[in-house]
Scaffold this motif. Sequence first.
Motif: not given
Length: 169
Positions: A115-127
């Motif tokens: 349940g620890t909040a880490l933040g919000t998804i701001s984007g993605f990287i294709e590797t």
Amino acid sequence: MNEADERIRVGRVSGVYGVKGWVRVFSETAPRAAITEFPQLWMQHGSDWRLVDVEGGRGHGHGVVMKFREAADRDGAHRLIGAELAIERAWLPPAEDGAYYWADLLGMAVENHDGTALGTISGFIETGANDVLVVQGDRERLIPWVREQYVLDVDLEARRVRVDWDPDF
């Protein structure tokens, strides 16, 4: 939700191509040439959005070239540089079970399994090996999109992704 919220950005006009009104497009679709399959796209230039007809398009090298009815020649194409391109959410087929459109995940809350909040998804990287979530919180975190190993659960209704990720990483 207003009309603009139902649009998903799929690319941007980045330059001209030839003298007959074709433009270079930076596509955000996967595969990149998928943007050419839509008969129409929403185009934003300044604050104005308008629906434009696609007359042609194809992959070209690592990018995409397209022809819009609005550009009859190189001068017309030049005026489109910088325009954002979008589609309506309703134009997409439903995602397959266990698959998600990136646009649907942007802005979702990310929390650890405890349940620890880490933040919000701001984007993605294709590797190449796997996609990576870019999570903005107290700092930026890069979390591999590997189901069951790092990504435990995606709840679209609650707009939350649960991950197995050490908050100190």
